[in-house]
Design a protein around this motif. Structure first.
Motif, short mmCIF file in Angstrom:
data_model
loop_
_atom_site.label_atom_id
_atom_site.label_comp_id
_atom_site.label_asym_id
_atom_site.label_seq_id
_atom_site.Cartn_x
_atom_site.Cartn_y
_atom_site.Cartn_z
N ASP A 191 -0.01 18.55 -17.65
CA ASP A 191 1.44 18.29 -17.95
C ASP A 191 2.19 17.10 -17.05
O ASP A 191 1.90 17.29 -15.84
CB ASP A 191 2.28 19.53 -18.00
N PRO A 192 2.12 15.83 -17.51
CA PRO A 192 2.47 14.82 -16.87
C PRO A 192 3.73 15.25 -15.94
O PRO A 192 3.66 14.82 -14.80
CB PRO A 192 2.95 13.75 -17.97
N LEU A 193 4.74 16.00 -16.25
CA LEU A 193 5.84 16.10 -15.39
C LEU A 193 5.43 16.98 -14.21
O LEU A 193 5.80 16.76 -13.00
CB LEU A 193 7.10 16.67 -15.89
N PHE A 202 0.89 -1.26 -0.09
CA PHE A 202 0.14 0.03 0.10
C PHE A 202 0.74 1.40 0.12
O PHE A 202 0.60 2.34 -0.62
CB PHE A 202 -0.82 0.09 1.26
N VAL A 203 1.97 1.39 0.79
CA VAL A 203 3.01 2.35 0.64
C VAL A 203 3.55 2.57 -0.89
O VAL A 203 3.34 3.62 -1.17
CB VAL A 203 4.00 1.97 1.75
N ARG A 204 3.85 1.26 -1.22
CA ARG A 204 4.29 1.50 -2.71
C ARG A 204 3.34 1.94 -3.73
O ARG A 204 3.53 2.85 -4.67
CB ARG A 204 4.74 0.19 -3.10
N ILE A 205 2.20 1.67 -3.52
CA ILE A 205 1.04 2.28 -4.49
C ILE A 205 0.90 3.76 -4.16
O ILE A 205 0.66 4.52 -5.18
CB ILE A 205 -0.39 1.36 -3.98
N ALA A 206 0.88 4.15 -2.86
CA ALA A 206 0.88 5.61 -2.40
C ALA A 206 1.89 6.31 -3.15
O ALA A 206 1.53 7.59 -3.41
CB ALA A 206 0.54 5.86 -0.99
N ARG A 207 3.00 5.80 -3.36
CA ARG A 207 4.16 6.53 -3.78
C ARG A 207 4.40 6.37 -5.25
O ARG A 207 5.36 6.91 -5.79
CB ARG A 207 5.56 5.91 -3.03
N LEU A 208 3.48 5.87 -5.77
CA LEU A 208 3.57 5.71 -7.51
C LEU A 208 3.84 7.13 -7.97
O LEU A 208 3.01 8.06 -7.53
CB LEU A 208 2.55 4.93 -8.02
N PRO A 209 4.47 7.32 -9.26
CA PRO A 209 4.70 8.72 -9.59
C PRO A 209 3.57 9.41 -9.95
O PRO A 209 3.45 10.64 -9.93
CB PRO A 209 5.54 8.39 -10.96
N MET A 210 2.66 8.58 -10.65
CA MET A 210 1.28 9.43 -11.09
C MET A 210 0.25 9.12 -10.21
O MET A 210 0.25 8.11 -9.46
CB MET A 210 1.14 8.79 -12.33
N PRO A 211 -0.88 10.11 -10.25
CA PRO A 211 -1.91 9.62 -9.15
C PRO A 211 -2.78 8.35 -9.34
O PRO A 211 -2.72 7.88 -10.73
CB PRO A 211 -2.97 10.70 -9.69
#
Length: 272
Positions: A211-213, A98-107
């Motif tokens: 903008d993705p970035l 769940f922490v890994r999912i929360a930290r994904l780069p995009m929403p």
């Protein structure tokens, strides 16, 4: 057996058994797919979610999470949970993913229907956005099973809904219905079940128009610790000020403004 990391960041090559995965150009849709146990989260599902994260960390895209057959996730798999001991708890099996999912780069968008309890609720709390149907039931009944909500609810939930409501959910077993969840901002939209995924994709479309970035950096800055501000904001802005997208998007804005002024002048001249 753990699901292997997807090759070259592409999920289309994966063979999942507990997830249904659809990969698009700008987003990935993941459906929790264990309908026989109301999409309870077991070790195999955790492993497969790690594989999804590995792909999205290499090739950042918006993630939409949902469940099949009118249920998001009824919780962790109790049959497996019953057999776990101290060392399993210390591994943080669910909290780590769940922490890994929360930290994904995009929403990450969680589209919730029906039961969203225990570990299922904690998975939803890890998302950046939560939308739901009128039949949503969300809460953490862990203390009734002799354990605590140790995969994020004990600290994420009070940030999301405030301490009084969080304590009702965590200490008194309160389960929120859709309107209650909406009133405390635990979910932000309610859609009828047949159009829930349309609502999720509409939100993803709005994100994708940015903008993705800029989205990625804004998410990182948003979750930075308080003492990192304002320095992290200034450094992040420095990066974005040098991006080509910033120049292109701002020029497009100015051009559009100029065109509107020209159109108004022409319209005024043509008036009798």
């Amino acid at each position: 057996m753990p699901a292997p990391d997807s090759a070259n960041g592409h999920l289309s090559t994966q063979d999942f058994s507990t997830l249904l995965v659809e990969e698009r150009e700008d987003r990935v849709v993941v459906l929790l797919n264990r309908p026989e146990v109301r999409n309870a989260i077991d070790q195999q599902m955790v492993d497969e979610l790690h594989a999804v994260c590995a792909a999205l960390e290499r090739n950042p895209k918006i993630l939409i999470l949902a469940g099949v057959e009118g249920v998001f996730a009824s919780g962790a798999d109790i049959a497996q949970l019953r057999e776990r001991r101290r060392d399993d708890a210390l591994q943080g099996i669910n909290s780590t993913i769940f922490v890994r999912i929360a930290r994904l780069p995009m929403p990450v968008i969680a589209a919730l229907d029906g039961y969203c309890l225990g570990g299922g609720a904690e998975l939803a709390y890890a998302a950046d956005f939560r939308i739901g149907t009128p039949s949503v039931r969300i809460g953490n009944p862990e203390t009734g099973l002799g354990i605590l909500a140790a995969a994020g609810a004990s600290w994420r939930l009070k940030e999301l809904v405030g301490e009084p409501v969080a304590k009702e959910i965590l200490l008194a077993g309160r389960v929120l219905r859709a309107e209650e969840a909406l009133s405390v901002n635990l979910i932000t939209e309610i859609h009828e079940a047949p159009v829930l995924m349309d609502g999720a994709h509409s939100l993803a479309d709005r994100i994708a128009r940015q903008d993705p970035l800029a989205v990625r950096i804004t998410k990182s800055v948003f979750h930075a610790p308080a003492d990192a501000h304002p320095l992290i904001d200034q450094l992040a802005q420095g990066i974005l000020f040098e991006s080509q997208a910033k120049f292109d998007r701002m020029q497009a804005f100015l051009d559009k403004k100029t065109d509107k002024k020209a159109d108004k002048k022409t319209e005024k001249k043509n008036q009798p």
